[in-house]
Design a protein around this motif. Structure first.
Motif, mmCIF file in Angstrom:
data_model
loop_
_atom_site.group_PDB
_atom_site.id
_atom_site.type_symbol
_atom_site.label_atom_id
_atom_site.label_comp_id
_atom_site.label_asym_id
_atom_site.label_seq_id
_atom_site.Cartn_x
_atom_site.Cartn_y
_atom_site.Cartn_z
ATOM 1 N N LEU A 49 25.033 41.906 57.386
ATOM 2 C CA LEU A 49 23.785 42.673 57.484
ATOM 3 C C LEU A 49 22.707 41.873 58.201
ATOM 4 C CD1 LEU A 49 23.794 44.282 53.920
ATOM 5 C CD2 LEU A 49 24.209 45.452 56.082
ATOM 6 N N PHE A 56 18.477 42.907 66.621
ATOM 7 C CA PHE A 56 17.277 43.556 67.135
ATOM 8 C C PHE A 56 16.083 42.614 67.216
ATOM 9 C CE2 PHE A 56 19.766 47.075 65.318
ATOM 10 C CZ PHE A 56 19.967 47.788 66.491
ATOM 11 N N ARG A 63 10.003 42.568 55.493
ATOM 12 C CA ARG A 63 10.053 43.780 54.659
ATOM 13 C C ARG A 63 11.289 44.610 54.990
ATOM 14 N NH1 ARG A 63 9.783 49.105 54.909
ATOM 15 N NH2 ARG A 63 8.892 50.217 53.149
ATOM 16 N N GLU A 64 11.531 44.831 56.282
ATOM 17 C CA GLU A 64 12.701 45.616 56.685
ATOM 18 C C GLU A 64 13.987 44.860 56.348
ATOM 19 O OE1 GLU A 64 12.355 48.637 57.488
ATOM 20 O OE2 GLU A 64 10.193 48.593 57.760
ATOM 21 N N MET A 67 14.918 45.370 52.825
ATOM 22 C CA MET A 67 15.483 46.713 52.648
ATOM 23 C C MET A 67 16.970 46.684 53.007
ATOM 24 S SD MET A 67 14.282 49.876 52.070
ATOM 25 C CE MET A 67 14.349 51.587 52.586
ATOM 26 N N ILE A 68 17.284 45.955 54.073
ATOM 27 C CA ILE A 68 18.679 45.883 54.542
ATOM 28 C C ILE A 68 19.516 45.022 53.594
ATOM 29 C CG2 ILE A 68 20.166 45.012 56.396
ATOM 30 C CD1 ILE A 68 17.817 45.687 58.342
ATOM 31 N N SER A 71 20.835 45.998 49.980
ATOM 32 C CA SER A 71 21.819 47.070 49.781
ATOM 33 C C SER A 71 23.159 46.535 49.293
ATOM 34 C CB SER A 71 21.991 47.878 51.062
ATOM 35 O OG SER A 71 22.670 47.121 52.030
ATOM 36 N N ARG A 74 23.395 46.300 45.516
ATOM 37 C CA ARG A 74 23.381 47.640 44.904
ATOM 38 C C ARG A 74 24.791 48.208 44.871
ATOM 39 N NH1 ARG A 74 18.033 50.226 45.528
ATOM 40 N NH2 ARG A 74 19.057 52.232 45.697
ATOM 41 N N VAL A 75 25.518 48.020 45.973
ATOM 42 C CA VAL A 75 26.876 48.558 46.053
ATOM 43 C C VAL A 75 27.784 47.872 45.037
ATOM 44 C CG1 VAL A 75 28.910 48.760 47.531
ATOM 45 C CG2 VAL A 75 26.650 49.293 48.458
ATOM 46 N N MET B 42 25.571 54.716 59.337
ATOM 47 C CA MET B 42 26.443 54.502 60.484
ATOM 48 C C MET B 42 27.769 55.221 60.222
ATOM 49 S SD MET B 42 25.587 50.428 60.890
ATOM 50 C CE MET B 42 26.251 49.972 62.493
ATOM 51 N N SER B 70 23.925 55.878 48.810
ATOM 52 C CA SER B 70 22.578 55.876 49.382
ATOM 53 C C SER B 70 22.276 54.606 50.160
ATOM 54 C CB SER B 70 21.534 56.053 48.274
ATOM 55 O OG SER B 70 21.615 54.988 47.355
ATOM 56 N N SER B 71 23.132 53.587 50.019
ATOM 57 C CA SER B 71 22.810 52.309 50.677
ATOM 58 C C SER B 71 22.987 52.383 52.191
ATOM 59 C CB SER B 71 23.655 51.181 50.092
ATOM 60 O OG SER B 71 24.996 51.325 50.483
ATOM 61 N N ARG B 74 19.836 53.510 53.980
ATOM 62 C CA ARG B 74 18.766 52.505 53.855
ATOM 63 C C ARG B 74 18.909 51.473 54.959
ATOM 64 N NH1 ARG B 74 16.734 52.205 48.307
ATOM 65 N NH2 ARG B 74 16.425 49.961 48.509
ATOM 66 N N VAL B 75 20.163 51.051 55.191
ATOM 67 C CA VAL B 75 20.412 50.021 56.201
ATOM 68 C C VAL B 75 20.056 50.535 57.595
ATOM 69 C CG1 VAL B 75 22.210 48.648 57.331
ATOM 70 C CG2 VAL B 75 22.147 48.810 54.834
ATOM 71 N N SER B 77 18.086 52.960 58.490
ATOM 72 C CA SER B 77 16.657 53.233 58.674
ATOM 73 C C SER B 77 15.893 51.938 58.950
ATOM 74 C CB SER B 77 16.075 53.968 57.455
ATOM 75 O OG SER B 77 16.141 53.170 56.304
ATOM 76 N N ALA B 78 16.236 50.871 58.204
ATOM 77 C CA ALA B 78 15.536 49.598 58.418
ATOM 78 C C ALA B 78 15.924 48.999 59.774
ATOM 79 C CB ALA B 78 15.839 48.626 57.285
ATOM 80 N N LEU B 79 17.193 49.139 60.165
ATOM 81 C CA LEU B 79 17.608 48.612 61.471
ATOM 82 C C LEU B 79 16.862 49.326 62.599
ATOM 83 C CD1 LEU B 79 21.491 48.165 61.033
ATOM 84 C CD2 LEU B 79 19.750 46.358 61.166
ATOM 85 N N ALA B 81 13.936 50.748 62.389
ATOM 86 C CA ALA B 81 12.538 50.291 62.349
ATOM 87 C C ALA B 81 12.420 48.926 63.041
ATOM 88 C CB ALA B 81 12.039 50.216 60.907
ATOM 89 N N SER B 93 10.408 51.543 57.678
ATOM 90 C CA SER B 93 11.466 52.372 57.107
ATOM 91 C C SER B 93 11.099 52.735 55.675
ATOM 92 C CB SER B 93 12.802 51.620 57.115
ATOM 93 O OG SER B 93 12.821 50.619 56.127
ATOM 94 N N LEU B 94 11.476 53.945 55.287
ATOM 95 C CA LEU B 94 11.263 54.385 53.906
ATOM 96 C C LEU B 94 12.583 54.899 53.341
ATOM 97 C CD1 LEU B 94 7.946 56.452 54.273
ATOM 98 C CD2 LEU B 94 8.165 54.070 53.540
ATOM 99 N N SER B 95 12.898 54.504 52.138
ATOM 100 C CA SER B 95 14.050 55.101 51.450
ATOM 101 C C SER B 95 13.647 56.514 51.018
ATOM 102 C CB SER B 95 14.404 54.262 50.230
ATOM 103 O OG SER B 95 13.342 54.308 49.299
ATOM 104 N N ARG B 97 13.100 57.384 48.103
ATOM 105 C CA ARG B 97 12.006 57.150 47.164
ATOM 106 C C ARG B 97 10.693 56.933 47.910
ATOM 107 N NH1 ARG B 97 12.458 54.867 42.079
ATOM 108 N NH2 ARG B 97 14.592 54.291 42.610
#
Lengths: 401, 401
Positions: A49, A56, A63-64, A67-68, A71, A74-75, B42, B70-71, B74-75, B77-79, B81, B93-95, B97
């Motif tokens: 990740l 990029f 912050r981003e 977020m990455i 994850s 969480r999994v 992805m 949901s993970s 999230r990945v 969206s942040a990538l 951003a 990026s926003l989840s 939530r």
């Protein structure tokens, strides 16, 4: 008992290993304990990740990035909860947010502020195995943060402290803490019990089991830490208060650090403030100085020796250039190693150091610098004797017995 | 304008494609629009994670599954951003939530209850490109939910509705909605504009561009939907209110469905309640009945024909066994296809159906069942004529012109 277990990336590295962890958790649960399990991301996942993010931007917005990176845990936490449910246990996964892990706003290296344990408390009350995604928390505003390197260990220790758990077990791929690196000295023995302070001295010098941040937090919160292997049933090493250890050995372990370089500054004017100037300049350049030895010389001139990380050698050369005129000479030596003897028993024993000096002398190993603390003796020697000195000292203090 | 863009899994399938999406977003931003971008995981990621979960349980706890699935978004969206930031744009990026997407508690198939847009509003006000993780929301209790198949489209449409966006652009790997499946009829033309109702009829019968759930929501919220390709600059298809389309063609498209099977029940007692009994039994077994045709026969006996999904054929046979004694006979035929003509223009034109019947008759294609609605004519034919009938009808209504 209330036990917090933490399983690292290698321990949950694939689906079979997650099942293996589930089996270990199930075994503990069947012994009648209440359980909180903290997990890392599957090994390789965080690096993957991070690689994506760096595609990029070389310095991605933290912050981003959080977020990455958050994850992965969480999994694994949800997968472990599923595995435990499939075995018939009540289990639930919680993200850092769900676990009430509140941190400051320093994205990617956040510090835990406090843990709101209400939800975990009631889940434990309900006999549920709580699986927590390690390494992550949220700010008071609700933004996701990560805790930096070793963050999952820290999550586990902090949870154990907040929940007043009886034990915090850190599972890794090694059996525990050894008297020295077994790759250098195959006779190294696993240590059964060790004090926080000894562990801190051993860890900071290369024992890769636990980062000091976690040991320090465990000490502060009075958490009984056990580090053990997730691939065996061996008891591991208990890291606890000094008072809990009945008979402290004089020496607990030998640590080796080959990542230091030595700086020698000769004929420094022995006037107040000169040391402050030199070390101030280094600190400003974010260069971490470790051992410092100053010898009082003749004619108000002193010699100063100190060590810095090898990686900082070039920056140190730049920083110290400005002092060249006002000192006799500046020498740099990256051909050194630091070998340390650690043991709380030293406090009440004399002759520990001289025994070491004698043993190294017999092997014709010259000691360039010495520094001692209450529980540690560190010596700088030529790099080529690094492994030999470890083996010699390991034998000298009979750590293989 | 305020535009909501949604990019599906193929469009963000690897890092280069995410960069491509960033370029498209940047282009829209530079045109002076305010932008919310919704992304999927992805491609392959969701299936991979689902596979992990199923390793532990064939029917995984939907709460845990939602945490896992949901993970992926999230990945991405942040990538995205990060990619936009690297190009010099303000982006965050926003989840689910973070985006204020509040759903009901039906894990893995949650319905959006409302969207709290306060945060997105203020970010848009601040000229920030808001990237939202699609497919997910939270319950009022703060538990993570996912929206089921096509969930990211739904996120985008719901956001567009809540934000009163001028446009909602759904980017996929196809150019838009076609007059029929181009793999069957290479002369199929992309449709520039189509009404919600026509799109619903086309989508439910195999046009894989958008799920009906999203089109229905767009219709309800009055969202102007555009579906287009993320791999070209072509304008795509606008799906909007019927009134927005100046000149409705009589027929907009031909749809084909080869996943139906036909059930024929002969000599059913023509007494009240018998149909209710049969269809009640099928509904109880969760068998979805599509077309129903009842012919009034002699002597109070009727024949009933209806279609069900091919996959439900075996269950239907079991369910209907109990009626065997009270009817003349029950026949099953899975060797059929349903071909449909769709167009809002039919409402004001006569002779559309007879034109179809005549065309198929000329090709010696027998029509087994017919059902019509205001904007659709569906016919059941022998499976072997499926593609031929599509091409014939496509030509009959001059859709290639």
């Amino acid at each position: 008992m209330l036990i917090v277990q933490k399983y690292g990336g290698t321990s949950v590295g694939d689906l079979d290993r997650i099942q293996n962890v589930a089996n270990k958790v199930a075994k503990t649960k069947k012994e009648g304990h209440r359980l909180v399990v903290v997990v890392s991301a599957m090994s390789g996942e965080t690096d993957k990740l991070l690689g994506y993010a760096k595609h990029f931007s070389q310095i991605p917005d933290p912050r981003e990035l959080d977020m990455i990176l958050s994850s992965g845990e969480r999994v694994t936490s949800a997968l472990l909860a599923l595995a435990l449910q499939a075995m018939g246990f009540k289990s639930i996964s919680l993200s850092g947010r769900g676990a009430g892990m509140i941190t400051d706003k320093s994205h990617s290296k956040a510090r835990i502020d406090h843990i709101d344990t209400a939800r975990i408390d009631s889940l434990l009350e309900d006999d549920t195995i709580v699986v927590v995604a390690g390494f992550q928390g949220i700010t008071p505003d609700g933004e996701v943060t990560t805790l930096g390197r070793g963050g999952s260990d820290l999550s586990a220790v902090a949870l154990a402290g907040a929940l007043k758990a009886d034990l915090c077990e850190i599972y890794t791929d090694v059996e525990g803490v050894y008297t020295t690196d077994p790759r250098i000295e195959p006779k190294a023995k696993k240590i059964d019990k060790i004090s926080y302070d000894e562990m801190l001295e051993l860890a900071s010098m290369g024992a890769k089991v636990l980062l000091n941040r976690s040991v320090e937090l465990a000490k502060k919160l009075n958490v009984n830490l056990i580090t053990k292997s997730s691939f065996s049933d061996n008891p591991g090493t208990l890291i606890t208060k000094e008072e809990e250890i009945m008979e402290n050995p004089v020496v607990s372990g030998i640590a080796l650090d080959k990542n230091q370089a030595r700086v020698s500054i000769t004929n420094v004017q022995d006037r107040p403030g000169i040391a402050a100037e030199i070390f101030g300049a280094l600190a400003e350049a974010n260069i971490n100085v470790d051992m410092i030895v100053q010898t009082i010389g003749y004619d108000s001139l002193t010699d100063m020796d100190f060590t810095i990380p090898k990686t900082e050698l070039e920056s140190a050369k730049l920083v110290l250039k400005r002092f060249e005129g006002s000192v006799g000479g500046i020498e740099f030596d990256d051909n050194i190693a630091k070998v340390s003897i650690v043991g709380v028993g030293m406090k009440s024993h004399t002759g520990v150091a001289s025994k070491a000096f004698k043993a190294l002398a017999q092997d014709n190993i010259n000691i360039m610098m010495i520094s001692t603390s209450e529980i540690k003796i560190s010596m700088i020697i030529n790099l080529k004797y690094a492994e030999l000195s470890v083996r010699t000292l390991h034998a000298t203090y009979e750590l293989d017995k």
